[in-house]
Design a protein around this motif. Sequence first.
Motif, mmCIF file in Angstrom:
data_model
loop_
_atom_site.group_PDB
_atom_site.id
_atom_site.type_symbol
_atom_site.label_atom_id
_atom_site.label_comp_id
_atom_site.label_asym_id
_atom_site.label_seq_id
_atom_site.Cartn_x
_atom_site.Cartn_y
_atom_site.Cartn_z
ATOM 1 N N LEU A 20 0.792 -1.462 0.130
ATOM 2 C CA LEU A 20 -0.036 -0.003 0.031
ATOM 3 C C LEU A 20 0.816 1.317 0.099
ATOM 4 C CD1 LEU A 20 -2.670 -1.181 2.393
ATOM 5 C CD2 LEU A 20 -3.020 -0.919 0.080
ATOM 6 N N GLY A 98 -4.845 -0.163 -4.511
ATOM 7 C CA GLY A 98 -4.152 1.039 -4.017
ATOM 8 C C GLY A 98 -2.676 1.004 -4.637
ATOM 9 N N LEU A 103 -8.268 3.156 -7.682
ATOM 10 C CA LEU A 103 -9.305 2.851 -6.676
ATOM 11 C C LEU A 103 -10.537 3.536 -6.719
ATOM 12 C CD1 LEU A 103 -7.043 3.778 -3.326
ATOM 13 C CD2 LEU A 103 -8.314 1.445 -3.598
ATOM 14 N N MET A 117 -4.604 1.861 6.354
ATOM 15 C CA MET A 117 -4.979 2.650 5.179
ATOM 16 C C MET A 117 -4.612 4.181 5.235
ATOM 17 S SD MET A 117 -8.703 1.284 3.788
ATOM 18 C CE MET A 117 -8.893 -0.439 3.030
ATOM 19 N N LEU A 122 -4.173 6.514 1.949
ATOM 20 C CA LEU A 122 -5.137 5.958 1.141
ATOM 21 C C LEU A 122 -6.545 6.624 1.313
ATOM 22 C CD1 LEU A 122 -4.336 2.133 0.365
ATOM 23 C CD2 LEU A 122 -3.703 4.142 -0.858
#
Length: 441
Positions: A20, A98, A103, A117, A122
């Motif tokens: 991520l 991600g 997304l 996240m 994110l």
Amino acid sequence: MTKKNWKVWGSGFALTASLLLAACGGETTESGEAATTGSGVDTEEVTEITFWHAMNGPHQEAITELTERFNESQDEYVVEEMNQGDYGTLEQSIMASGVSGDLPTMSQLAPGNVPDMVKNGLLVPLDDVLVSDTGFTQEELDDIYDGFMESSQYDGQTYALPFSKSTRVMYYNQDILDEYGVEVPTTWEEVEVLGQKMVDAGDNRVAMGFENSYEMEYETIARQNGSDFIDPETLEVAIDSPESVEALEFVMGIIDKGYARTAGEDGFFSGPFGRGESALYIGSSAGLAHVAPVAEENGLNWSTAELPTYNDTQLTLFAGNDLGVFASATEEEQEAAVAFMSFLLEPENTAYWAMETGYVPIRRSAIETEEYQSYLEENPAAEAAALELEYGMSAPIFVGHGEYRNELLNTLDDVLVNGSDEQEALSNLQQTTEEIISSNN
């Protein structure tokens, strides 16, 4: 468009950091096998957003219905809802997207995944856009049960809003209780009394059934007994406190005495309970739909009650999923997502969602709607969950929560299956949890 012009509708990962680290940018592109729920308006004049979720069956039908109602209720936004399969598949889709920068605008999120996240850039904080003409009023936000909002906030900011939420309830078989001349237990001491009666009678049924993953019941009893377990404000860990150890010893004690058992190869206890193999069973309020058909097939006289108290303390833990907006969303898309969230949490709509799915209403005022009150009269098994909303709480979330939960499950399984000493097992878990929290937060 102002909010007062909306139509009001009644009833009728643990994410691995390595995957991520690449934050995404730009607008979301459409992909996948999703069905589009549009309003037929000129898309050049509206803001289109995509919404990923893991709802299936009747839950899918309900979220599609609400999405279509939102699209038809105004002419500034269009939401395209996309089913991503089950929760595991949804998390995998988010992880992959991600990395690729593709997304959606918003998604259902497991609360425990939110901090990871956030750490990886994110999710967008929602505090600056929640209160607006097309979003919420402060009064409406204050109407959301406090225990639900706890799971939506991290590091002093709001990154998600509650949506598909459940609580723990106690299912009971009235015929077995009548057979032993006892009332529906309200304390764990009364559960023990029933268990002793059944064992003395040579009954091969048990008083209480637990899911195989009984960590919520253990944590609930620990907190009822005065343990902070993991403090939501400071993240100080008290898993091996005397109160917590006593809670686990109690759970193991009633299992060892034959008063209780876990689901075993059934996976979940809704099946054994529905077949009449226990007098009581603690499970999710959203499991009503799983219990009902099996119980009906076996002619059970059953309902639900609030959880038993331990140390005279009422407490239940909330579970379920929230809604979050990804950082790749434009300001217009963020506004549209908040408008959609506000619509979903309108009293009539969150009540509709609860009635159609078995989840619980998110706002206090939803409980008081005429539709939901009528629903409770017609479905008394749903009342216990509604009563628990005022004193329910969400377990704390932090970066590394998924790793911690895996360690917790492994520890409890080791105690249950291998008979490991409760104090020693929880002391080891305490140390591991402290290391996870200190190295990630």
